[in-house]
Enzyme design. Structure first.
Site, PDB file in Angstrom:
ATOM      1  CG  ASP A  46      -1.580  -1.218   1.567  1.00 54.01           C
ATOM      2  OD1 ASP A  46      -1.536  -2.134   0.749  1.00 54.01           O
ATOM      3  OD2 ASP A  46      -2.185  -1.294   2.645  1.00 54.01           O
ATOM      4  CB  SER A 106      -1.768   0.863   5.623  1.00 58.12           C
ATOM      5  OG  SER A 106      -1.096   0.178   4.607  1.00 58.12           O
ATOM      6  CD  GLU A 224      -7.061  -5.508   3.790  1.00 55.49           C
ATOM      7  OE1 GLU A 224      -6.413  -6.039   4.697  1.00 55.49           O
ATOM      8  OE2 GLU A 224      -6.789  -5.674   2.596  1.00 55.49           O
TER       9      GLU A 224
HETATM   10  C1  FRU Z   1      -3.908  -3.769   2.576  1.00 53.20           C
HETATM   11  C2  FRU Z   1      -3.298  -4.186   3.907  1.00 53.20           C
HETATM   12  C3  FRU Z   1      -3.694  -3.254   5.023  1.00 53.20           C
HETATM   13  C4  FRU Z   1      -2.574  -3.417   5.998  1.00 53.20           C
HETATM   14  C5  FRU Z   1      -1.378  -3.584   5.089  1.00 53.20           C
HETATM   15  C6  FRU Z   1      -0.290  -4.467   5.604  1.00 53.20           C
HETATM   16  O1  FRU Z   1      -3.183  -4.246   1.499  1.00 53.20           O
HETATM   17  O2  FRU Z   1      -3.657  -5.522   4.217  1.00 53.20           O
HETATM   18  O3  FRU Z   1      -4.956  -3.512   5.566  1.00 53.20           O
HETATM   19  O4  FRU Z   1      -2.405  -2.337   6.852  1.00 53.20           O
HETATM   20  O5  FRU Z   1      -1.878  -4.121   3.871  1.00 53.20           O
HETATM   21  O6  FRU Z   1       0.805  -4.429   4.769  1.00 53.20           O
END
Ligand code: FRU
Length: 486
Positions: A46, A106, A224
């Site tokens: 992300d 994230s 997410e």
């Molecule tokens: C989305 C996610 C988020 C998390 C991050 C971990 O791709 O799963 O929810 O914070 O990636 O890398």
């Protein structure tokens, strides 16, 4: 994506030497990008903390340095003056504290009193708990390093599963309070968002309640990277839903999308027009984030991960994977998001290529105006016109189809190799950005975008198309330095 072996990939990066060889291996890859942000080694997912601060655009990414695996997550920092040319700044947030010893997940940025703050989810794990999330923050120090606050702002809510993460912080002018929108999951496995509230930015946070989005109480099992963004006078609730099948999207069950409406922070209700729109119709697009401090302008600028959770990519065997999309400018037209490449993209347009040759540079931009008739094109096909990525528009059904099943390197077939969308107003134009291993197709001046990774082989650099009104092809200059900065 390789399965993580918990000992090798769940550790913190301390010294550049530990990944020097991995960087060398990645940077020698034929699929390295030239104008997209990509990881110095390992896996990028992300975009995080996207913001304009002190004459610079700052962007961070979720990063596992150790290979193409979702192992220990760190934040890596990149900067730009124009959103086009980017420089690597180095490792930013490390999983070096009790509350984030299993990953720095994230989050988003907020500028206050000349300081830049970054909010994220710290994941704690030990023999007793596997995953304990809490909302934490750092401040950007004068030396460009992260200064971590000594304690989290709040921990997880006991009424929900341990899947609570990805805080977006914002300030609401009406209530004059700060809010955080956080992804959560009910104990019966439904995706939702929690809203936290505070009078101050870095203390006094409490849970205000669950975000009420009428009609979306049983929509997927996780939302997410949620965010509420103000665009063209309206509120847009964006998130990446998991566990939902959608027409035209193959077998994939994760979709980054949005709902247009208006947010009331007193009642925590998002009133909307009933539709969840997919943000991008391509194969690889997830966890989009808009730059934080454009909240009150009519536009927003978005960046996203050009990848999907659980997917494997051909560069996995070179121990790296993932890149970010080009930043896009968002506006709303007829209750739909319009996404356009930022105007600054013109600054890296190079020589015009003679279309008669039928050859594509590895980094190229194509501008095509079509006639009101069927259109089909193969991109990155062989010299004899076979193979490649197929773009097919049927004037009668008004369906545009993108099919990557004929490329030599096939991957993620189980998620489906075809994507479609109905173009209610027909097809008039395509603006296509190709880099060494990606393609972003902007249809009808931002009405729809198809973003995908593609991995052409050495003999896949030709194209074919039927009649069109006009075709311009440009070479693109390199804009993202692929240097090893830690
Ligand atoms: C989305 C996610 C988020 C998390 C991050 C971990 O791709 O799963 O929810 O914070 O990636 O890398």
């Amino acid at each position: 994506m390789r399965k993580s072996d918990k000992t090798n990939e769940y550790k913190m990066l301390n010294r550049p030497e530990e990944i020097a060889l991995l960087h060398e291996k990645a940077s020698g890859s034929a699929y390295r990008q030239t104008y997209h942000i990509q990881p110095v080694s390992g896996l990028l997912n992300d975009p995080n903390g996207f913001v304009y601060y002190k004459d610079m655009w700052h962007l961070f990414y979720q990063w596992c340095p150790w290979g193409a695996v979702h192992g220990m997550k760190h934040w890596y920092h990149v900067c730009s003056r124009d959103l086009v040319t980017w420089e690597n700044k180095g490792l930013f947030i490390r999983p070096d504290t009790y509350f984030d010893n299993m990953g720095v997940f994230s989050g988003t940025a907020f500028v206050k009193d000349d300081d830049l703050y970054l909010y994220y989810t710290g994941i704690h794990g030990d023999e007793k708990v596997q995953m304990l999330p809490s909302t934490c923050f750092v401040r950007l120090g004068e030396d460009g390093r992260a200064i971590k606050h000594s304690a989290p702002l709040y921990g997880p809510e006991p009424e929900y599963t341990e899947n609570q993460r990805d805080p977006q912080i914002l300030y609401d002018e009406n209530t004059k309070k700060y809010y955080m929108v956080v992804s959560a999951q009910t104990t019966d496995m439904k995706g939702c968002c929690l809203i936290y509230e505070s009078e101050k930015q870095n203390s006094g946070w409490h849970l205000k309640g669950r975000l009420n989005v009428p009609g979306f109480e049983a929509f997927g099992n996780m939302w997410e990277c949620p965010s509420i963004v103000h665009i063209s006078g309206q509120d847009v609730l964006m998130f990446s839903v998991q566990g939902v099948h959608m027409e035209g999207h193959g077998n994939g069950t994760s979709h980054n999308g949005y709902i247009i409406g208006s947010m009331d922070y007193d009642t925590l209700t998002f009133t909307h027009d009933g539709t969840f729109h997919v943000l991008d119709f391509g194969f690889d697009f997830y966890a989009a984030q808009c730059a934080a401090n454009l909240q009150n302008s009519s536009k927003a600028i978005l960046s996203a991960w050009m990848g999907m959770p659980g997917a494997a990519y051909p560069t996995d065997k070179e121990e790296w994977s993932g890149c970010l999309t080009l930043p896009r400018e968002l506006t709303i037209r007829h209750r739909r998001l319009i996404q356009r490449p930022i105007p600054e993209m013109l600054s890296i347009r190079g020589n015009r290529i003679n279309p008669g040759l039928g050859i594509l540079p590895a980094a190229a931009e194509l501008m095509i105006a079509t006639y009101p008739q069927d259109f089909n094109m193969r991109i990155c096909c062989r010299h004899d016109g076979t193979g490649g990525l197929l773009i097919d528009y049927n004037e009668h059904t008004q369906v545009i189809t993108i099919d990557r099943s004929e490329m030599a390197q096939r991957f993620n077939q189980e998620m489906g190799e075809v994507r479609t969308r109905v173009l209610e107003n027909g097809l008039t134009s395509l603006r296509i950005f190709i880099d060494n291993s990606s393609i972003e197709i902007f249809i009808n001046d931002g009405d729809a975008v198809f973003t995908s990774r593609i991995f052409p082989e050495a003999d896949e650099h030709s194209y074919t198309l039927n009649e069109c009104r006009s075709l311009h092809i440009y070479e693109m200059h390199t804009a993202v330095k692929d240097d090893f900065v830690l």
